[in-house]
Design a protein around this motif. Structure first.
Motif, PDB file in Angstrom:
ATOM      1  N   ASP A   1       0.810  -1.221   0.000  1.00 46.68           N
ATOM      2  CA  ASP A   1       0.000   0.000   0.000  1.00 46.68           C
ATOM      3  C   ASP A   1       0.841   1.268   0.000  1.00 46.68           C
ATOM      4  O   ASP A   1       0.541   2.226  -0.701  1.00 46.68           O
ATOM      5  CB  ASP A   1      -0.927  -0.001   1.220  1.00 46.68           C
ATOM      6  CG  ASP A   1      -1.861  -1.199   1.185  1.00 46.68           C
ATOM      7  OD1 ASP A   1      -2.663  -1.268   0.240  1.00 46.68           O
ATOM      8  OD2 ASP A   1      -1.752  -2.075   2.061  1.00 46.68           O
ATOM      9  N   TYR A   2       1.897   1.262   0.817  1.00 46.77           N
ATOM     10  CA  TYR A   2       2.747   2.452   0.891  1.00 46.77           C
ATOM     11  C   TYR A   2       4.207   2.058   1.005  1.00 46.77           C
ATOM     12  O   TYR A   2       4.527   0.952   1.440  1.00 46.77           O
ATOM     13  CB  TYR A   2       2.333   3.350   2.071  1.00 46.77           C
ATOM     14  CG  TYR A   2       0.941   3.879   1.876  1.00 46.77           C
ATOM     15  CD1 TYR A   2       0.703   4.916   0.985  1.00 46.77           C
ATOM     16  CD2 TYR A   2      -0.137   3.302   2.543  1.00 46.77           C
ATOM     17  CE1 TYR A   2      -0.583   5.372   0.759  1.00 46.77           C
ATOM     18  CE2 TYR A   2      -1.424   3.750   2.327  1.00 46.77           C
ATOM     19  CZ  TYR A   2      -1.635   4.785   1.425  1.00 46.77           C
ATOM     20  OH  TYR A   2      -2.889   5.223   1.168  1.00 46.77           O
TER      21      TYR A   2
ATOM     22  N   PRO B   1      -2.188   9.420   1.643  1.00 44.27           N
ATOM     23  CA  PRO B   1      -2.237   9.784   0.226  1.00 44.27           C
ATOM     24  C   PRO B   1      -2.733   8.608  -0.616  1.00 44.27           C
ATOM     25  O   PRO B   1      -3.060   7.550  -0.082  1.00 44.27           O
ATOM     26  CB  PRO B   1      -0.782  10.121  -0.094  1.00 44.27           C
ATOM     27  CG  PRO B   1       0.030   9.344   0.879  1.00 44.27           C
ATOM     28  CD  PRO B   1      -0.823   9.206   2.116  1.00 44.27           C
ATOM     29  N   GLU B   2      -2.740   8.822  -1.921  1.00 50.47           N
ATOM     30  CA  GLU B   2      -3.183   7.795  -2.859  1.00 50.47           C
ATOM     31  C   GLU B   2      -2.403   6.492  -2.632  1.00 50.47           C
ATOM     32  O   GLU B   2      -1.194   6.513  -2.373  1.00 50.47           O
ATOM     33  CB  GLU B   2      -2.897   8.301  -4.280  1.00 50.47           C
ATOM     34  CG  GLU B   2      -3.647   7.579  -5.373  1.00 50.47           C
ATOM     35  CD  GLU B   2      -3.128   8.005  -6.742  1.00 50.47           C
ATOM     36  OE1 GLU B   2      -3.243   7.190  -7.665  1.00 50.47           O
ATOM     37  OE2 GLU B   2      -2.599   9.119  -6.863  1.00 50.47           O
ATOM     38  N   LYS B   3      -3.116   5.388  -2.721  1.00 51.16           N
ATOM     39  CA  LYS B   3      -2.477   4.085  -2.520  1.00 51.16           C
ATOM     40  C   LYS B   3      -1.312   3.901  -3.509  1.00 51.16           C
ATOM     41  O   LYS B   3      -1.396   4.304  -4.667  1.00 51.16           O
ATOM     42  CB  LYS B   3      -3.515   2.984  -2.746  1.00 51.16           C
ATOM     43  CG  LYS B   3      -3.255   1.774  -1.884  1.00 51.16           C
ATOM     44  CD  LYS B   3      -4.337   0.743  -2.072  1.00 51.16           C
ATOM     45  CE  LYS B   3      -3.648  -0.542  -2.452  1.00 51.16           C
ATOM     46  NZ  LYS B   3      -4.500  -1.700  -2.474  1.00 51.16           N
TER      47      LYS B   3
ATOM     48  N   SER C   1       1.586   5.243  -2.935  1.00 51.15           N
ATOM     49  CA  SER C   1       2.492   6.397  -2.819  1.00 51.15           C
ATOM     50  C   SER C   1       3.732   6.066  -2.007  1.00 51.15           C
ATOM     51  O   SER C   1       3.721   5.171  -1.163  1.00 51.15           O
ATOM     52  CB  SER C   1       1.784   7.564  -2.129  1.00 51.15           C
ATOM     53  OG  SER C   1       0.692   7.982  -2.875  1.00 51.15           O
TER      54      SER C   1
END
Lengths: 650, 320
Positions: free
Chosen positions: B160-161, B186-188, B190
């Motif tokens: 995811d991050y 933030p957006e997945k 990132s």
């Protein structure tokens, strides 16, 4: 996702003969983003273009791929077509399935497979295309002409007469250039000065021309439509506002130095005008040779000047001019005779070059037009002319033909015979090239009416014996050695770009060929433009040429500039390489890489800035940018990768 | 309300990332105030079965450091993925492959040959190398499989991050944890670090000339430079222009050029290749021989330009 329409062109049998159009159409239907596919025999025809426009509207397309010929052919056509139907033209792309596919393959199966992959990759690109708007930049409607010879004069007059201002820069004290040194001109034997000087006067009196003589361009920045030029005006030491050009100062000046205008065959003063018809017809002080400037005493000119025009305090001044276009008319000089040791060049006083002979023939020259040789002033009874000296000699000198020597040597021999009817004129030649209106007739006349003797062959050696110049040569027509005892020899030296021009060309970043002449943007279709937009080339700076060719080029450049100035804005392609400020850290690598000086670090912002007008979208910065902040518009790394993926995908 | 549960796990790594968590110092107390650490092999005694006992998605987040080299690491990564709502690739090895990823230049056999036979401190007359199964007194002993290559975490499970760094600096770790706790993520996909490259925050940035050109490449050990001068402008290779910022310029402040542990910026697919392209673009000569001399003066180019990102590179991606 975009709604993309794909239009596949048969191009008669050009594409359809090798590529199975039906299969392409079927395959394309399944690509992501593609909502409509159609094929047609000739997509570029009116019905073809109508079809595209109709479908854009009925299918609500916002991206179009034309599978057809090379984009160099019809990209513009189709982008126009789609914009008429309301799509931003930069959302229309060409898949080249003709030049890069059908024309180079014979196997239909493989060609069809390749065509499908090409179309697929262009669809992938189009999906990521941005809508772009052409960049408009204002035009400074003023031109700079560098060089005040016939080419520069002609260009300046034409631009000025079209209603635009011109700054004409000439490094010598007077305009006129080489042509002012000539006697008569081939093939009509018009007096050079008689046809040139009226034009020189026109320049001086034209309100649109700002004439800067004794001046040089020292710096140039900016780009087409908006150049900033720094010009150094050398100190003339004479206040031209006060000077009337009466000439008393020149008369009284006690210093005598060799006169360059007469190729050193006469003397001039330290305060001088170049020649009687000089424009402006006012003197300058040659500080190198002036007693006052060298030794601190004299000031005689100051005392005799009735108008108080002498100004010893004057200093060089650098001024800045803004212009939208630049004409380079920097002319030529002759390859020095001292390069020809085997001909006694530089050693034997009576072995001279063609330009020196022009001065001997000129009625305003050192001998008032009588042919007298430099060493003792005697009238030479035998004169040998040698052509192609330094030209057409790739091994030792220059490979190119200097173009004008055939004609001017013929003229020299003819004029010599007119002045010295009992003299003998020999011309050694490799070829006689007389391509030009009236040129061949002129050459025939020299042989038949004036008895000029042509010897086909090269001269191996020229030396002095018993007060005569011995010319050893070979006549290839009779296969025999020839020896001529001459009183004077005239060498048709190779034409070279002006010294100092190279520095200017580097400053302007205009490219030159291997011989130092300016390179035109296209040898046939863009003969007076340089590769740098807004810079034009005329006259011998671009290559050896005669007066009519120089004048034609000057007219051409002037008309192109007038067209440019008739528009309020210049339109620049929006396909440039920008800067993504969210990513740019101002590392500056792209700045060093840019060949157009379009990028610079903005230290305050900490990012790089692009001058969009200067950017030619070469992509060097995009390749170099280590953080991916520099991306070519509509050709981003993401687009390239998705195109590659589309091509490789099974 | 029960505190959210989190886990830490390590794969092919040096242990530095674990140190980085400890480096949070007193801040670790703020973390445990808000979360329950239910699995952290380096610090606490939990077993695999404890993880297996969790329900799917029961963990709020798992921080996995290290690259994937063995079958055990792959199994654990997959298990933790199932149990956790968020997976954070923690540190350069999990994100890019890291230093262990340089082993991708050699095959598994070559690695074993060196490590178990050639290294001068190893005494192994029978030439034994690790096997997945060994018979001992009629019993079968099993070892995890040592794969032929090193992969990033995202090449094995969905991540995811990404939290970059070798190791990630404490401020970025705290920021990431806070974002997870507040849900302000933030957006997945990132990377939880600034977007710009290191030059943006480099203390030496003002010394940069208007146009960087280099005619020689040297190494920090061989050339004395002023400690406020841009390394690259002095001809010392610094990956700063090609590396995401956020590290706190720890190396630069210790007079070491950047080695690229934070990985590339968003638009770059291949950190080493992109840097190499930039570096050779500023070589100040047109002479072929001279270009070759300068290029050849880079010792161990792969080890230098891909020190942290070889498994993440385009070449490796295309090979897979």
């Amino acid at each position: 996702m975009k709604r993309i329409g794909v239009f596949v062109c048969h191009c008669g049998i050009n594409i359809a003969g090798t590529v199975d159009i039906k299969r392409v159409v079927e395959a394309v239907k399944n690509f992501p983003g593609v909502v409509y596919v159609e094929d047609y025999k000739y997509m570029c025809s009116d019905p073809g273009q109508n079809l595209i426009r109709e479908k854009i509207k009925s299918e609500k397309l916002d991206g179009v791929v034309i599978a057809a010929c090379s984009p160099t052919l019809h990209e513009k056509t189709f982008r126009n077509t789609v914009s008429q139907a309301g799509i931003n033209p930069y959302n229309c792309e060409i898949a080249n399935i003709r030049e890069q596919c059908s024309w180079v393959h014979t196997n239909m199966e493989e060609a069809t497979e390749k065509a499908i992959r090409i179309v697929k990759s262009i669809v992938a690109k189009t999906l990521l295309d941005e809508s772009l708007v052409p960049i408009k930049s204002p035009v400074v409607k003023r031109a700079l002409v560098v060089g005040g010879g016939i080419a520069g004069i002609q260009a300046a007059l034409n631009i000025a007469n079209s209603g635009y201002e011109v700054v004409l820069v000439e490094k010598e004290p007077s305009i006129g250039g080489r042509m002012a040194q000539f006697s008569e001109t081939f093939p009509t034997l018009d007096c050079a000065q008689c046809i040139l000087t009226p034009k020189m006067v026109d320049v001086a009196s034209n309100e649109n021309i700002k004439l800067l003589t004794y001046s040089e361009v020292v710096d140039v920045s900016g780009s087409v439509g908006n150049f900033k030029v720094k010009i150094k005006k050398k100190a003339k030491s004479v206040d031209y506002e006060k000077c009337t050009g009466c000439g008393i100062c020149v008369e009284k000046c006690p210093v005598k130095v060799p006169n360059e205008f007469d190729r050193g065959m006469s003397e001039r003063k330290a305060i001088y005008t170049q020649f009687p018809q000089a424009v402006p017809n006012k003197p300058v002080i040659d500080r190198e040779n002036c007693t006052y400037f060298q030794k601190g005493k004299c000031r005689l000119c100051e005392r005799v000047c009735p108008f108080g025009a002498i100004d010893f305090e004057q200093e060089d001044e650098v001024i800045e001019e803004e212009v939208g276009a630049i004409v380079l008319a920097t002319g030529y000089e002759l390859y020095d005779v001292s390069n020809m040791g085997e001909y006694g060049g530089g050693e034997l006083e009576d072995v001279i070059d063609g330009l020196t002979f022009e001065r001997l023939l000129s009625s305003s020259g050192p001998t008032s037009g009588e042919v007298r040789r430099p060493s003792d002033g005697k009238v030479p009874k035998t004169v040998v002319f040698v052509k192609c000296v330094g030209s057409r000699d790739p091994e030792h000198h220059f490979p190119y033909c200097s173009k004008v020597c055939c004609m001017y040597t013929t003229k020299h021999a003819m004029l010599y015979k007119h002045r010295v009817p009992d003299g003998k004129a020999y011309i050694f030649y490799m070829d006689v090239r007389t391509a030009g209106k009236g040129y061949e007739e002129f050459y025939q006349r020299a042989q038949e009416e004036d008895g000029v003797i042509y010897l086909r062959g090269k001269v191996s050696k020229i030396y002095k014996s018993d007060g005569k110049l011995i010319v050893d040569g070979f006549d290839t027509l009779t296969g025999r050695k020839v020896q001529v005892e001459a009183d004077m020899v005239v060498l048709a030296m190779a034409i070279r770009p002006s010294s100092g021009a190279e520095k200017l060309f580097n400053l302007l970043k205009v490219s030159t060929d291997a011989n130092g002449f300016l390179t035109e943007a296209h040898p046939k279709l863009r003969p007076v433009e340089s590769l740098t937009a807004g810079i034009f080339l005329v006259g011998c700076a671009q290559g050896p040429k005669d007066i009519p060719d120089s004048v034609s080029q000057a007219n051409a450049a002037a008309s192109m500039i007038s067209v440019m100035f008739s528009q309020d804005y210049l339109i620049h392609e929006p396909i440039i390489t920008g800067v993504n400020e969210d990513l740019c850290s101002g590392c500056g690598i792209c700045v060093a890489v840019c060949p157009y000086d379009a990028r610079k670090i903005n230290r305050e912002k900490g990012t790089v800035e692009v001058n969009e007008i200067l950017c030619e979208a070469c992509g060097a910065c995009a390749a170099a940018c280590p953080s991916g902040a520099a991306q070519q518009k509509n050709l981003t790394d993401r687009q390239i990768i998705s195109m590659i993926k589309a091509i490789l995908e099974e | 309300m029960a505190k959210p549960k989190v886990a830490f796990y390590w794969c092919a790594s040096c242990g530095g990332c674990e140190e980085a968590v400890v480096d949070l110092a007193e801040d670790i107390l703020k973390v445990v105030e808000k979360v329950d650490i239910v699995f952290w092999p380096v610090a606490m005694d939990f077993k695999r079965r404890d993880v297996e006992g969790l329900g799917d998605g029961e963990l709020a987040a798992v921080f996995i450091n290290g690259a994937i080299r063995t079958s055990e690491q792959e199994e654990m990564a997959k298990l933790l993925r199932r149990k956790s709502r968020l997976v954070v690739a923690f540190g350069s090895c999990a994100y890019l492959g890291g230093i262990p990823g340089l082993a991708n230049l050699s095959s598994k056999d070559a690695v074993f040959e060196t490590v178990y036979k050639k290294v001068p401190t190893v005494v192994n007359p029978e030439g034994v190398v690790p096997r997945t199964e060994t018979d001992v007194d009629g019993f079968k002993l099993k070892l995890p499989d040592f794969y032929d290559g090193v992969r990033t975490l995202a090449q094995v499970i969905e991540v995811d991050y990404f939290l970059p760094g070798c190791a990630p600096p404490p401020d970025l770790i705290m920021e990431a944890i806070n974002k997870i706790l507040t849900g302000e993520l933030p957006e997945k996909g990132s990377v939880l670090a600034p977007e710009k490259s290191l030059c943006d925050t480099c203390p030496r940035r003002d010394s940069k000339p208007d146009k960087i050109k280099i005619s020689d490449i040297s190494r920090i050990a061989y050339k004395k430079i002023d400690t406020d001068k841009c390394f690259l402008a002095e001809g010392i290779i610094c990956l700063g222009p090609a590396t995401r910022s956020g590290c706190g310029e720890r190396c630069i402040n210790a007079n070491m050029p950047c080695r690229g542990c934070f990985g590339p910026t968003r638009e770059v697919l291949d950190q080493g290749g992109k840097f190499l392209s930039g570096l050779m673009s500023i070589v100040d000569t047109q002479d072929e021989e001279e270009i070759k001399r300068i290029a050849d003066s880079v010792i161990d180019p792969v080890g230098l330009f891909y020190m942290y990102s070889l498994p993440y590179s385009l070449r490796m991606k295309f090979l897979k």
